[in-house]
Design a protein around this motif. Structure first.
Motif, short mmCIF file in Angstrom:
data_model
loop_
_atom_site.label_atom_id
_atom_site.label_comp_id
_atom_site.label_asym_id
_atom_site.label_seq_id
_atom_site.Cartn_x
_atom_site.Cartn_y
_atom_site.Cartn_z
N ALA A 146 0.80 -18.06 -9.97
CA ALA A 146 -0.59 -17.44 -9.02
C ALA A 146 -0.46 -15.93 -8.68
O ALA A 146 -1.32 -15.17 -8.36
N TRP A 147 0.55 -16.19 -7.84
CA TRP A 147 0.45 -15.36 -7.19
C TRP A 147 1.39 -14.27 -7.68
O TRP A 147 2.13 -13.91 -8.47
N ARG A 148 0.66 -12.94 -7.99
CA ARG A 148 0.67 -11.62 -8.28
C ARG A 148 1.23 -10.23 -7.22
O ARG A 148 0.57 -10.59 -5.99
N PRO A 149 2.56 -9.66 -8.05
CA PRO A 149 2.38 -8.66 -7.02
C PRO A 149 1.43 -7.76 -6.31
O PRO A 149 0.50 -7.24 -7.63
N LEU A 150 0.94 -7.36 -5.35
CA LEU A 150 -0.21 -6.41 -5.47
C LEU A 150 -0.19 -4.81 -5.28
O LEU A 150 1.41 -3.78 -5.28
N ALA A 151 -0.88 -4.67 -6.47
CA ALA A 151 -1.00 -3.22 -6.76
C ALA A 151 -1.01 -1.94 -5.93
O ALA A 151 -1.39 -2.29 -4.72
N GLY A 152 -1.29 -0.40 -6.11
CA GLY A 152 -1.05 0.63 -5.04
C GLY A 152 -2.08 1.21 -4.09
O GLY A 152 -2.35 1.34 -3.88
N GLU A 153 -3.40 -0.61 -4.63
CA GLU A 153 -4.28 -0.41 -3.99
C GLU A 153 -4.92 -0.70 -2.35
O GLU A 153 -5.55 -1.28 -1.70
N ALA A 154 -3.55 -0.52 -1.88
CA ALA A 154 -3.60 -2.04 -0.18
C ALA A 154 -3.54 -0.71 0.61
O ALA A 154 -2.70 -1.07 2.03
N GLU A 155 -3.77 0.19 0.87
CA GLU A 155 -4.10 0.95 2.02
C GLU A 155 -4.67 0.27 2.79
O GLU A 155 -4.26 0.64 4.33
N PRO A 156 -6.09 -0.57 3.05
CA PRO A 156 -6.57 -1.23 4.22
C PRO A 156 -5.79 -2.19 4.84
O PRO A 156 -5.84 -2.79 5.71
N ILE A 157 -4.64 -2.27 4.00
CA ILE A 157 -3.20 -3.48 4.47
C ILE A 157 -2.73 -2.80 5.95
O ILE A 157 -2.61 -1.65 6.30
N PRO A 158 -2.56 -3.03 7.52
CA PRO A 158 -1.94 -2.71 8.48
C PRO A 158 -1.19 -2.87 8.77
O PRO A 158 0.08 -2.88 8.11
#
Length: 260
Positions: A146-158
């Protein structure tokens, strides 16, 4: 004050179709301990102790949580030196065992009917016992995940995690998600994706996932398993169990775990 080093490391295998999980606890030193985590009753039950080596990342439990497929380096005589086996959780008594040619293994996966796919350099027939549900040996496993690659919206990631491999797991029937950030061979860093946007780091989590009710399950670096739920608009710990102080206490497996 310098935090005390962890006395154990916890790994958790979550059943796909039942409110149960298997905890694989390492420590002290070469000791491993298996425990069943009943998510419905909020109980943890002790099982096998092993002085050897287990590979949690290459092991799996059946959808109902009752069977364990595991790889072990047992330091015993051939063919029990390196082997793959199936047992009843939370015990390690092999009901079927295959000799593996070294420690190269790619993992295993149970299907809904308990048939088993094993990816490893190993014998095609068990040298001990039998597996009544059918096993395919040597094929590459394609784990249902159920884990899927995170798309390009990960800007808030540290920023320190933006070069990591990011996987996202959506809360069942909920508005939140978990993100696992993996760098190299290290255990992942976990973050909780909030419904309103943004990410909350979970620095204590050595492992995290959602159960089927949408509750946040965690195993911490300090040897605690816990359940965290959304209550009155805030996340609250509703159950926990400290497993850090356990000492080896091997015991024979019960009769029900020694036969099909």
């Amino acid at each position: 004050m310098t935090p005390r080093p962890p006395s154990c490391r916890l790994y958790v295998l979550l059943a796909a179709a039942a409110p149960t999980a298997l905890i694989m606890r390492r420590g002290p030193s070469a000791w491993w301990h298996l425990l069943t985590w009943d998510l419905q009753a909020g109980e943890v039950s002790s099982g096998a102790w092993l002085r050897g080596t287990l590979y949690p990342g290459r092991s799996a439990i059946s959808p109902d949580g009752k069977l364990l497929g595991y790889f072990a380096l047992g330091h015993g005589r051939h063919p029990w030196d390196t082997y793959f086996a199936v047992s009843k959780t939370p015990w390690l008594t092999a009901l079927a065992a295959w000799h593996t040619h070294g420690t190269w293994t790619g993992g295993c996966e149970f299907a809904a009917d308990n048939s088993l796919t094993i990816s490893a350099s190993m014998d095609s027939r068990p040298f001990h016992g039998r597996y009544p549900y059918g096993a395919t040996v040597g094929s590459r496993t394609h784990r249902q995940n159920a884990w899927r690659p995170l798309a390009g919206e990960a800007e808030p990631i540290p920023p320190s995690l933006r070069s990591a491999v990011l996987l996202r797991r959506v809360q069942p029937d909920g508005e939140h998600a978990l993100v696992a950030a993996r760098t190299g061979g290290a255990r992942p860093h976990y973050l909780r994706e909030e419904a309103g946007g943004g990410y909350t780091p979970l620095p204590e989590a050595a492992w995290a996932d959602w159960d089927r009710r949408g509750r946040l399950l965690m195993a911490t670096h300090q040897g605690v398993v816990k359940i965290v739920e959304r209550r009155s608009g805030a996340w609250a710990e509703t159950w926990s169990r400290d497993l850090s102080g356990l000492t080896p206490d091997p015991a024979p497996s019960p009769s029900w775990a020694r036969a099909w």
